[in-house]
Design an enzyme around this catalytic site. Sequence first.
Site, mmCIF file in Angstrom:
data_model
loop_
_atom_site.group_PDB
_atom_site.id
_atom_site.type_symbol
_atom_site.label_atom_id
_atom_site.label_comp_id
_atom_site.label_asym_id
_atom_site.label_seq_id
_atom_site.Cartn_x
_atom_site.Cartn_y
_atom_site.Cartn_z
ATOM 1 C CG HIS A 18 55.489 35.063 34.098
ATOM 2 N ND1 HIS A 18 54.567 34.000 33.307
ATOM 3 C CD2 HIS A 18 54.049 35.725 34.577
ATOM 4 C CE1 HIS A 18 53.362 34.069 33.161
ATOM 5 N NE2 HIS A 18 53.685 35.279 33.995
ATOM 6 C CG HIS A 20 52.513 40.278 34.915
ATOM 7 N ND1 HIS A 20 51.174 40.594 33.641
ATOM 8 C CD2 HIS A 20 51.890 39.160 34.997
ATOM 9 C CE1 HIS A 20 51.112 40.033 33.747
ATOM 10 N NE2 HIS A 20 52.209 38.873 34.394
ATOM 11 C CG HIS A 198 50.072 35.206 30.088
ATOM 12 N ND1 HIS A 198 50.636 36.622 29.985
ATOM 13 C CD2 HIS A 198 50.162 35.653 32.230
ATOM 14 C CE1 HIS A 198 52.015 36.870 31.190
ATOM 15 N NE2 HIS A 198 51.399 35.698 31.928
ATOM 16 C CD GLU A 201 46.885 32.115 33.763
ATOM 17 O OE1 GLU A 201 46.489 33.447 33.259
ATOM 18 O OE2 GLU A 201 46.614 32.620 35.065
ATOM 19 C CG ASP A 279 51.534 35.074 37.449
ATOM 20 O OD1 ASP A 279 51.873 36.231 36.461
ATOM 21 O OD2 ASP A 279 51.266 35.143 37.184
ATOM 22 C CG ASP A 280 50.263 38.882 38.715
ATOM 23 O OD1 ASP A 280 50.402 39.870 38.246
ATOM 24 O OD2 ASP A 280 49.899 38.126 38.210
HETATM 25 N N1 ADE Z 1 48.094 39.619 34.261
HETATM 26 C C1 ADE Z 1 48.710 39.770 35.615
HETATM 27 N N2 ADE Z 1 48.820 38.805 35.600
HETATM 28 C C2 ADE Z 1 48.335 37.194 34.758
HETATM 29 C C3 ADE Z 1 48.109 35.988 34.691
HETATM 30 N N3 ADE Z 1 48.327 34.683 35.493
HETATM 31 N N4 ADE Z 1 47.561 35.874 33.446
HETATM 32 C C4 ADE Z 1 47.011 36.552 32.754
HETATM 33 N N5 ADE Z 1 47.184 38.365 32.939
HETATM 34 C C5 ADE Z 1 47.549 37.933 33.890
HETATM 35 ZN ZN ZN Z 2 51.252 36.415 34.214
#
Ligand code: ADE
Ligand code: ZN
Length: 346
Positions: A18, A20, A198, A201, A279-280
Amino acid sequence: MNAELLQLAQQMPKAELHLHIEGSLEPEMVFRLAERNGVRLNYPNVNSLRAAYAFNNLQEFLDIYYTGMSVLRTEEDFYELTWAYLKRVHQDHVVHVEMFFDSQVHLERGIPLDVQIGGIRRALQEGKEQLGISSKLILSFLRHLSEAQAFETLKLAQPFLDQLDGFGLDSSELGHPPEKFARVFARCKELGFKITAHAGEEGPPDYVAQALNLLQVDRIDHGNHSLDDPALVQRLTDEGKTLTVCPLSNLKLRVVKHMDQHPILTMLHQGLKATINSDDPAYFGGYVNDNYSALLEHLPITREDLYQLSRNSFDGAWISEEEKTTYLHELNRVFGSTMNGDIRHF
Ligand code: ADE
Ligand code: ZN
């Protein structure tokens, strides 16, 4: 924190499922690419941009994240972004990665798919050759856009389908349930692709159920709110569905109040196939090993838990049984092949 466990967590081989790729865009690179491409930024310097990375919820993050990626314009930009991520996670003993890219944001800015996919794929190829990192690429549809726009993107992706491994669903969750995209994902399935979404969340457990029932997902990204529904947990466990959990993201986006309240151990103890992911990473304070460190600092994670988390990451990866076996042998080698006196066989 137990130094031995920390070292084990850092050194064990792992798959990241996971990630991006645009979320690995570090502020330093934002400024470098902005200068190279003549893009004007609303922040005077790197520190002021980083200081803006304080979020109360998912939407506040997304607004900054979609703006940040406006500096990505050329194939070389996508290549450099992806290559920087691979070099960074090589240090974290990531040996396999399955990454999302947000094609629709770039298409809206006039950046065609061949530029996006060409740059990312070139770096992934070099990652395999030079770093030994295997990879999959997932085109993620934006759920705040319409079903028609997702279909239009799928049409544009037609010439590149051999360079994609799966389709995902991300962006603003609340108010955009999976059912909105049932027909698009049915088409992706017909085309033979893996599917992930997703769900849970910020959204309710029903969104996770919809992802299973209506999108026929192979994995759930995040899935935290599944825990609110015991019957859903049972189903996810019975079906052996992988959850790609992102602890630092959960903390920064206030899905959890404090890391000592993170549900990762509850998930594991209930038999859910949870994995650890970043994630990011440029926005949430770290890469995959930083996520492990944060958990170890605040929760009573054991050696067995670490083993299970790494094992889950390979089990949930979209790779062949042979590849899984190879990675699990490597995992066993790092763990010294014994745990609690038992020899593990795969
Ligand atoms: N795009 C990038 N990170 C995300 C996340 N945690 N939830 C939804 N969309 C995303
Ligand atoms: Zn994500």
